[in-house]
Write a protein that holds these residues in place. Structure first.
Motif, short mmCIF file in Angstrom:
data_model
loop_
_atom_site.label_atom_id
_atom_site.label_comp_id
_atom_site.label_asym_id
_atom_site.label_seq_id
_atom_site.Cartn_x
_atom_site.Cartn_y
_atom_site.Cartn_z
N UNK A 162 27.56 96.51 54.84
CA UNK A 162 28.05 96.04 56.13
C UNK A 162 27.45 96.90 57.24
N UNK A 163 26.76 96.28 58.17
CA UNK A 163 26.08 97.03 59.23
C UNK A 163 27.05 97.82 60.11
N UNK A 164 28.31 97.43 60.10
CA UNK A 164 29.30 98.14 60.91
C UNK A 164 29.70 99.48 60.30
N UNK A 165 29.52 99.63 58.99
CA UNK A 165 30.01 100.83 58.32
C UNK A 165 28.94 101.55 57.51
N UNK A 166 27.85 100.89 57.20
CA UNK A 166 26.87 101.41 56.26
C UNK A 166 26.35 102.80 56.65
#
Length: 280
Positions: free
Chosen positions: A265-269
């Motif tokens: 997930x680009x929000x958390x990676x």
């Protein structure tokens, strides 16, 4: 084609959480597991879904129902409005398994809903991420080519096979196997195949007749035994699933699912990789 999702059971391995809430509501970041299962069915072309629920059914039913008060509260936030829209699904029906008499008993609750058509059976404990195509759609495509019941399978370790079932076969054509025998939780010394069916099936209505033949074991009828009955009649194929499976029925499987989804997930990676000290 319709879909039936098995989501009953007490989920005792996740106590105390499951004392009041179904384990299928365990979130993968911000989505309950059951929503991801439903989304897989929808992405596979399914337009009618029956969820077989247990005693802790209220949260599941509420999740897929309209909430006018909440919708009014977030009406000016497009993102939240869209999120809620995806959970307001009128094509989902529910039936409660009041007597927990096993998976073979639970599936009989879907007989009227299914009618005389083939259907997709999904177990909510099994979360899949297909490679390029939803796992359920992979099975549907194989059914459309063969007209036989299809079991979604994967090879597991010899140690793990004793906790699942062993699928024996006579021949293999690509990812498709001709099934000859299925043994539930075999003894290690008796294992002849490490291929195991894991939570996704395309079944024909004759599964109900097979379940009627089952004898209870410790108060339960096991649907795997019904698969074995059909396999001995030459009416079952196994399909080697192209994808990744997460066993949400145990704590480590759940933890790995959350981590893997977050890492993609680009929000958390980026933050998570830094926290875990992962270079790539």
């Amino acid at each position: 084609m319709k879909a039936v999702i098995m989501a009953a059971g007490y989920g005792t391995r996740f106590l105390p959480f499951t004392k009041a809430v179904s384990k299928t509501m365990l979130p993968i970041i911000d989505k309950p597991t059951i929503q991801l299962i439903v989304e897989e069915a929808l992405e596979s072309g399914i337009d009618e879904i029956l969820i077989i629920v247990g005693a802790n059914k209220e949260a599941i039913i509420r999740h897929f129902s309209e909430d006018k008060i909440l919708e009014k509260k977030v009406e000016n936030n497009r993102e939240f409005v869209e999120i809620l829209r995806k959970t307001n699904l009128s094509n989902i029906k529910f039936v409660e398994q009041k007597v927990l008499n096993g998976t073979g008993g639970a599936i009989m609750l879907a007989k009227e809903f299914v009618g005389n058509q083939p259907f997709l059976l999904m177990f909510a404990d099994d979360l899949f991420v297909g490679n390029g195509k939803p796992v359920s759609k992979q099975l549907i495509d194989v059914y459309n080519k063969t007209g036989k019941s299809i079991m979604g399978c994967m090879n597991v370790s010899r140690e793990a096979i004793t906790k699942y079932c062993s699928v024996e076969y006579s021949n293999k054509d690509g990812r498709v196997y001709t099934v000859t025998k299925i043994t539930e939780k075999p003894k290690l010394e008796e294992v002849k195949s490490t291929l195991s069916c894991l939570g996704r099936y395309i079944l024909k209505p004759n599964i109900f007749d097979a379940c009627q033949e089952l004898e209870e074991k410790n108060g339960e009828k096991i649907i795997t035994d019904a698969f074995d009955i059909l396999s001995r009649k030459g009416d079952v194929l196994a399909y080697d699933i192209d994808g990744v499976r997460y066993d949400i029925g145990n704590k480590f499987g759940y933890i790995t699912a959350v981590l893997d989804f977050a890492l993609k997930d680009e929000n958390y990676s980026k933050q998570l990789k830094k926290y875990l000290n992962i270079d790539k």
